[in-house]
Design an enzyme around this catalytic site. Structure first.
Site, PDB file in Angstrom:
ATOM      1  N   HIS A  82       0.849  -1.176   0.000  1.00  0.00           N
ATOM      2  CA  HIS A  82       0.000   0.000   0.000  1.00  0.00           C
ATOM      3  C   HIS A  82       0.893   1.236   0.000  1.00  0.00           C
ATOM      4  CE1 HIS A  82      -3.573   2.417   0.844  1.00  0.00           C
ATOM      5  NE2 HIS A  82      -2.816   3.127   1.660  1.00  0.00           N
ATOM      6  N   ASP A 161     -15.590   2.424   6.256  1.00  0.00           N
ATOM      7  CA  ASP A 161     -14.583   3.407   5.842  1.00  0.00           C
ATOM      8  C   ASP A 161     -15.154   4.363   4.803  1.00  0.00           C
ATOM      9  OD1 ASP A 161     -11.885   4.559   5.685  1.00  0.00           O
ATOM     10  OD2 ASP A 161     -11.969   3.803   3.637  1.00  0.00           O
ATOM     11  N   ARG A 168     -15.551  12.582   7.177  1.00  0.00           N
ATOM     12  CA  ARG A 168     -14.297  13.248   7.566  1.00  0.00           C
ATOM     13  C   ARG A 168     -13.951  14.354   6.578  1.00  0.00           C
ATOM     14  NH1 ARG A 168     -10.301   8.567   7.441  1.00  0.00           N
ATOM     15  NH2 ARG A 168      -8.765  10.205   7.817  1.00  0.00           N
ATOM     16  N   SER A 183      -8.450   3.788   8.756  1.00  0.00           N
ATOM     17  CA  SER A 183      -8.964   3.791   7.387  1.00  0.00           C
ATOM     18  C   SER A 183      -8.077   2.940   6.475  1.00  0.00           C
ATOM     19  CB  SER A 183      -9.034   5.245   6.893  1.00  0.00           C
ATOM     20  OG  SER A 183      -9.286   5.305   5.515  1.00  0.00           O
ATOM     21  N   LYS A 187      -8.793  -1.602   5.456  1.00  0.00           N
ATOM     22  CA  LYS A 187      -8.900  -2.114   4.089  1.00  0.00           C
ATOM     23  C   LYS A 187      -7.849  -3.200   3.840  1.00  0.00           C
ATOM     24  CE  LYS A 187      -9.115   2.244   2.930  1.00  0.00           C
ATOM     25  NZ  LYS A 187      -9.221   3.588   2.346  1.00  0.00           N
TER      26      LYS A 187
HETATM   27  N1  URA Z   1      -5.852   6.980   2.797  1.00  0.00           N
HETATM   28  C1  URA Z   1      -6.931   6.307   3.255  1.00  0.00           C
HETATM   29  O1  URA Z   1      -7.308   5.281   2.714  1.00  0.00           O
HETATM   30  N2  URA Z   1      -7.578   6.810   4.317  1.00  0.00           N
HETATM   31  C2  URA Z   1      -7.199   7.929   4.936  1.00  0.00           C
HETATM   32  O2  URA Z   1      -7.825   8.312   5.895  1.00  0.00           O
HETATM   33  C3  URA Z   1      -6.085   8.615   4.445  1.00  0.00           C
HETATM   34  C4  URA Z   1      -5.424   8.112   3.377  1.00  0.00           C
END
Ligand code: URA
Ligand code: CA
Length: 439
Positions: A82, A161, A168, A183, A187
């Protein structure tokens, strides 16, 4: 349980229990907790923070808010990567087939571009025919049978999320460390991989530009991932200038293919090998980091990684002819040059400005609903440390819609800081720091 009590508890600096977090997330997903209450709780978390235990619980509960992949679904040990998001960061397109060529199994879910950073899914979609919206069964079948799949997140994964991120975004609570970590990691956890490498960008083009913030994020991601049973490596890497030379969707696919052929820009190839090396170490394929990097570099040069990329494109209905004939990728109508006002050596190249310029040309999105133009973007001829003559070529803008061309061109030119007296400028270190969990 009562949502007002939860908000008051966090407002006053308390620690939420697992049951309280479960109550909040369940009510968020099924709509029984109204957005104004979730917004208040998000702000309380933004102001009071969360300890590591609490953030790990939030991550885990969010990960379980929808459907998930288990190691069984994926057919055993799998790895994932990621990035916190950068400009011109084509790493995933190179690294995923590269890892598969090294014998690892990768089933990766990716996202789309938002803000000034690009998204792997948009890049892949510039390959004619390529399908990123794989149904769950097809994704799992590909991972099990071919050890390789790269697709968009499905609607039913981590719904918490999606809902919380939208809130947010409009309540000034994006920049909360525990919320960012939950967040990202929810995932990753839902994706099912056991070993994860995370590329935390630092510098102007990064989501969190300062090194101090990047380091805190990297440490927290590593800690929460480990607490939830994942083997984690987190690299902090430079995003003060864009990665590679291409910024834009089809342009980055071209750059990824060049790199998979062993002919790409050295910084991109090097970063892919550095990130991949951590996963080869975790998987016991290599015994030393240097050995792993050498192994991966060989797979880029001997055609093995490119073969895996071809397999990926074919399996997901893309036209593999683009690999041998890059003219089959979308191409912009015009190539407009940006030139230097004075001679010298490039001292800095503002990644954020280049990302914004590419977006002005149509390579990115300003709102979630915007469509993107896969052909457009910015090609960087000079990067930090390169010498340029007066009126020499700095960059080329690949343009279709000319509405914002003048502004974009100005942004690209002023993204370059040229030092007229320096004889040599050393580019910034690519890997700034590395946090690897014990395993
Ligand atoms: N990337 C994400 O997936 N979530 C966040 O809150 C910030 C960056
Ligand atoms: Ca690039």
């Amino acid at each position: 349980m009562n949502t007002v009590d939860l908000i008051a508890k966090k407002r006053d600096g308390g620690t939420l229990s697992r049951e309280e977090i479960e109550f909040w997330i369940a009510g968020t997903v099924d709509g029984t907790i109204p957005e104004y209450q979730s917004s208040a709780l998000l702000m309380a978390i933004r102001l009071q923070g969360m300890d590591d235990e609490e953030a790990a619980m939030l991550t885990d509960v969010m990960a379980h808010s929808g459907s998930m992949f288990t190691p069984d679904d994926l057919g055993g040990f799998t790895v994932d990567k990621h990035s916190t998001g950068g400009v011109g960061d084509t790493t995933t397109l190179v690294l995923i087939p590269l890892l598969a060529a090294a014998g690892l199994t990768v089933g990766k879910l990716s996202g789309r571009a938002l803000g000034h950073t690009g998204g792997t899914i948009d890049k892949l979609e510039s390959i004619p025919g390529f399908r990123t919206d794989l149904p769950r069964d097809r994704f799992l079948q590909l991972v099990n049978e071919t050890k390789l799949a790269l697709a968009d997140h499905t609607e039913d994964m981590v719904p918490a999320d999606r809902i919380l991120y939208e809130l947010r975004d409009v309540t000034a609570t994006v920049d909360s460390l525990p919320l960012i970590v939950a967040s990202i990691m929810s995932k990753k956890i839902a994706g099912g991989a056991q070993a994860i490498v995370i590329d935390v960008k630092t510098g102007s083009g990064a989501f969190l530009p300062s090194l101090e913030a990047s380091r805190k994020l990297a440490e927290s991601l590593a800690s929460i991932g480990s607490k939830l049973g994942r083997v984690m490596a987190t690299l902090i890497t430079d995003m003060s200038q864009p990665l590679g030379r291409m910024v834009g969707n089809a342009l980055e696919v071209r750059e990824a293919i060049d790199t998979l052929r062993g002919e790409g820009p050295t910084d991109l190839a090097r970063l892919c090998c550095e990130l991949g090396a951590e996963l080869l170490l975790f998987s016991c394929i290599s015994e030393s980091r240097d050995g792993a990097i050498e192994h991966l570099d060989r797979l880029l040069r001997d055609g093995s990684a490119l073969d895996k990329f071809r397999e990926l494109v074919v399996n997901q209905d893309g036209n593999p002819a683009v690999i041998d004939d890059q003219y089959l990728l979308p191409r912009a109508a015009r190539r407009v040059e940006a030139r230097a006002e004075q001679a010298g050596v490039v001292r800095s190249l503002d990644a954020l400005a280049i990302g914004r310029a590419a977006n002005l040309l149509g390579a990115g999105r300003f709102t979630k609903e915007d469509s993107i133009d896969p052909a457009v973007g910015v090609e960087l001829i000079c990067k930090i440390g390169d010498r340029v003559e007066k009126n020499g070529l700095l960059a080329a803008l690949h343009v279709n819609d000319e509405t914002n061309l003048d502004t974009a061109c100005q942004m690209v030119e002023s993204a370059y800081e040229i030092d007229p007296t320096a004889s040599e400028i050393v580019p910034p270190e690519l890997v700034v720091d590395r946090i690897v969990s014990d395993w």
